[in-house]
Design an enzyme around this catalytic site. Structure first.
Site, mmCIF file in Angstrom:
data_model
loop_
_atom_site.group_PDB
_atom_site.id
_atom_site.type_symbol
_atom_site.label_atom_id
_atom_site.label_comp_id
_atom_site.label_asym_id
_atom_site.label_seq_id
_atom_site.Cartn_x
_atom_site.Cartn_y
_atom_site.Cartn_z
ATOM 1 N N GLU A 48 5.352 -5.141 5.995
ATOM 2 C CA GLU A 48 5.643 -7.262 6.283
ATOM 3 C C GLU A 48 5.567 -7.680 4.690
ATOM 4 O O GLU A 48 6.818 -7.873 5.018
ATOM 5 C CB GLU A 48 4.520 -6.897 7.099
ATOM 6 C CG GLU A 48 4.295 -7.954 7.586
ATOM 7 C CD GLU A 48 2.650 -8.422 7.942
ATOM 8 O OE1 GLU A 48 1.932 -7.199 7.848
ATOM 9 O OE2 GLU A 48 2.565 -9.976 8.115
ATOM 10 N N THR A 86 4.693 2.386 6.681
ATOM 11 C CA THR A 86 2.486 1.500 6.173
ATOM 12 C C THR A 86 3.054 2.536 7.705
ATOM 13 O O THR A 86 2.988 3.129 9.041
ATOM 14 C CB THR A 86 2.828 -0.045 6.917
ATOM 15 O OG1 THR A 86 1.660 -0.077 7.129
ATOM 16 C CG2 THR A 86 3.802 -0.092 8.420
ATOM 17 N N GLY A 110 0.922 -1.332 0.104
ATOM 18 C CA GLY A 110 0.229 0.000 -0.276
ATOM 19 C C GLY A 110 1.136 1.004 0.130
ATOM 20 O O GLY A 110 1.812 0.932 0.795
ATOM 21 N N MET A 116 -8.009 2.340 9.819
ATOM 22 C CA MET A 116 -7.413 1.654 9.297
ATOM 23 C C MET A 116 -6.456 0.702 9.432
ATOM 24 O O MET A 116 -6.718 1.143 11.372
ATOM 25 C CB MET A 116 -6.509 1.826 7.835
ATOM 26 C CG MET A 116 -7.229 1.676 6.561
ATOM 27 S SD MET A 116 -6.203 2.991 5.475
ATOM 28 C CE MET A 116 -7.713 2.009 3.760
ATOM 29 N N ARG A 118 -25.024 12.990 18.373
ATOM 30 C CA ARG A 118 -25.234 11.695 18.023
ATOM 31 C C ARG A 118 -24.186 11.081 18.965
ATOM 32 O O ARG A 118 -23.072 11.622 18.951
ATOM 33 C CB ARG A 118 -24.983 11.708 16.436
ATOM 34 C CG ARG A 118 -26.626 12.323 15.592
ATOM 35 C CD ARG A 118 -25.724 12.806 14.414
ATOM 36 N NE ARG A 118 -27.318 12.571 13.451
ATOM 37 C CZ ARG A 118 -27.326 13.090 13.084
ATOM 38 N NH1 ARG A 118 -26.260 13.217 11.479
ATOM 39 N NH2 ARG A 118 -28.185 13.492 12.161
ATOM 40 N N ARG A 130 -5.204 -2.441 10.418
ATOM 41 C CA ARG A 130 -5.060 -4.104 9.776
ATOM 42 C C ARG A 130 -5.374 -4.554 11.441
ATOM 43 O O ARG A 130 -6.266 -4.352 11.964
ATOM 44 C CB ARG A 130 -3.996 -4.042 8.902
ATOM 45 C CG ARG A 130 -4.566 -5.327 7.655
ATOM 46 C CD ARG A 130 -2.993 -6.366 7.693
ATOM 47 N NE ARG A 130 -2.404 -5.507 6.436
ATOM 48 C CZ ARG A 130 -2.826 -5.649 4.674
ATOM 49 N NH1 ARG A 130 -3.829 -5.870 4.477
ATOM 50 N NH2 ARG A 130 -2.371 -5.024 3.388
ATOM 51 N N ASP A 159 0.335 1.258 9.230
ATOM 52 C CA ASP A 159 0.066 1.050 10.041
ATOM 53 C C ASP A 159 1.053 0.970 11.251
ATOM 54 O O ASP A 159 0.182 0.639 12.374
ATOM 55 C CB ASP A 159 -0.063 -0.798 9.814
ATOM 56 C CG ASP A 159 -1.463 -0.611 8.159
ATOM 57 O OD1 ASP A 159 -1.847 -0.251 8.176
ATOM 58 O OD2 ASP A 159 -1.321 -1.769 7.891
HETATM 59 O O1 F6P Z 1 -1.033 -1.617 5.488
HETATM 60 C C1 F6P Z 1 -1.677 -0.607 4.477
HETATM 61 C C2 F6P Z 1 -3.575 -0.096 4.699
HETATM 62 O O2 F6P Z 1 -3.611 0.876 4.537
HETATM 63 C C3 F6P Z 1 -3.730 -1.234 5.619
HETATM 64 O O3 F6P Z 1 -4.419 -0.207 7.262
HETATM 65 C C4 F6P Z 1 -5.840 -1.643 4.873
HETATM 66 O O4 F6P Z 1 -6.215 -2.721 5.529
HETATM 67 C C5 F6P Z 1 -4.840 -1.831 4.051
HETATM 68 O O5 F6P Z 1 -4.112 -0.772 3.459
HETATM 69 C C6 F6P Z 1 -5.772 -1.195 2.362
HETATM 70 O O6 F6P Z 1 -5.144 -1.893 1.587
HETATM 71 P P1 F6P Z 1 -6.184 -1.688 -0.431
HETATM 72 O O7 F6P Z 1 -5.556 -0.190 -0.533
HETATM 73 O O8 F6P Z 1 -5.210 -3.063 -1.261
HETATM 74 O O9 F6P Z 1 -6.949 -1.665 -0.361
#
Ligand code: F6P
Length: 342
Positions: free
Chosen positions: A103, A125, A11, A169, A162, A171, A127
């Site tokens: 990774e 990343t 990504g 995101m 609300r 993961r 993440d």
């Molecule tokens: O690993 C980075 C990330 O943005 C994650 O947080 C997310 O789950 C994933 O990639 C999304 O991947 P894609 O862009 O392939 O939908």
């Protein structure tokens, strides 16, 4: 003259262009030639390259994404691809390769090193889930975007009385949820490391409303799971590295909270907005430092290493160490976040 190749895989994330710029500038300064490999490992499988020189990298520092393009291609997945990688490495005349990725990309790099290819890794990343480095670049930018979104959700939540659920995101690691939640003053933060206890979430919200608050903000990580449920995914199909596409937990959570509390609940999925746009100063500086260090490692023939941030220093660690286990959130930090729940 020796030649260095560079690729970006997995990504995209803010900070990749600062790394590319730093690798090119430092490599040229040290007398290397440099080849840009397009679209991650796919470019090595298909012998797809682009010219990189001082002009190509001029002006890319503040740009998000990657000028090299990226893919989730895994050369260990399809028969014959590994040989193509080795053959094209030779055809490109490479003496070393800088692999910039998370990774998956670095996992491939680590295996290729064992096959004899001279590779140095750079951790990226949003993440922040790579071991052996305190932070990955991209995380700080994603965090700041998520924080700003939570700030925006606050004002509309307050006006409409609300509950707002923000799905972020990350993961299988809750770093973005946890730190964006702390920075944005979330009332509940739900992460993959701790199963969701719906009754507890609703009690926190009810207590908050009982003390006069008419709105609440819940931040949930895409990888979070209900105590008795399974991971919510967009589709069951796996990518070349065996990952499912996460997403959808926010929707389910919002419906359950509304049902159990009776409070109107809405959900916002931040998605790829977190990954796009210009890198923060932190990510630009970190990317620049990592890129320069990667070329220094090549100069000293220290292959099979990944450059990393340790405290305020840039160090090198074995690539293997970086990919052997996922770095999940620090529970001390989660305990700090809990002080502000409700
Ligand atoms: O690993 C980075 C990330 O943005 C994650 O947080 C997310 O789950 C994933 O990639 C999304 O991947 P894609 O862009 O392939 O939908």
């Amino acid at each position: 003259m020796a030649r260095i190749g560079i690729l970006t895989g997995g990504g995209d994330c803010p900070g990749l262009n600062p790394v590319i710029r730093a690798v090119v500038r430092k490599a040229l300064l040290e007398g290397y030639e440099i080849t840009g490999i397009k679209n991650g490992w796919k470019g090595l499988v298909e012998n797809d390259t682009m010219r990189l020189d001082i002009n190509t990298v001029s002006g890319i520092l503040p740009k998000g994404g990657t000028i090299l393009g990226t893919s989730r291609t895994n050369p260990y997945k399809k028969e014959g691809d590994l040989q193509k990688v080795k053959d094209n490495f030779k055809k490109m005349g490479l003496d070393a390769l800088v692999a910039v990725g998370g990774e998956d990309t670095l996992g491939v790099a680590s295996k290729l090193v064992k096959e004899g290819l001279p590779i140095v890794g750079v951790p990226k990343t949003i993440d922040n889930d790579l071991s052996a480095t305190d932070y990955t670049f991209g995380f700080d930018t994603a965090l700041n975007v998520a924080m700003e979104c939570i700030d925006r959700l606050h004002t509309t939540a307050e006006s409409h009385h609300r509950i707002m659920v923000a799905e972020v995101m990350g993961r299988h690691a809750g770093w973005i949820a946890l730190e964006a939640g702390i920075a944005g003053g979330a009332d509940v933060i739900l992460i993959p490391e701790i199963p969701i206890d719906l009754d507890e979430v609703c009690n926190i919200i009810k207590k908050r409303h009982a003390r006069g608050k008419t709105f609440s903000i819940v931040v949930v990580s895409e990888g979070a799971q209900f105590k008795d449920g399974s991971m919510v995914t967009q589709e069951k199909k796996l990518d070349a590295f065996g990952h499912v596409r996460l997403g959808g937990i926010g929707e389910e959570l919002a419906a359950q909270i509304e049902k159990k509390t009776g409070y109107e609940t809405r959900v916002s999925v931040l998605g790829h907005i977190q990954r796009g746009g210009s890198p923060t100063a932190f990510d630009r500086v970190l990317g620049t430092r990592l890129g320069v260090k990667a070329v220094e490692l090549i100069k000293n023939k220290k292959f099979g290493k990944m450059v990393a941030l340790a405290g305020i220093k840039i160090i090198d660690v074995p690539l293997e160490e970086a990919v052997k286990a996922l770095k999940t959130v620090d529970m001390e930090l989660y305990d700090i976040a809990k002080v502000f729940f409700g």
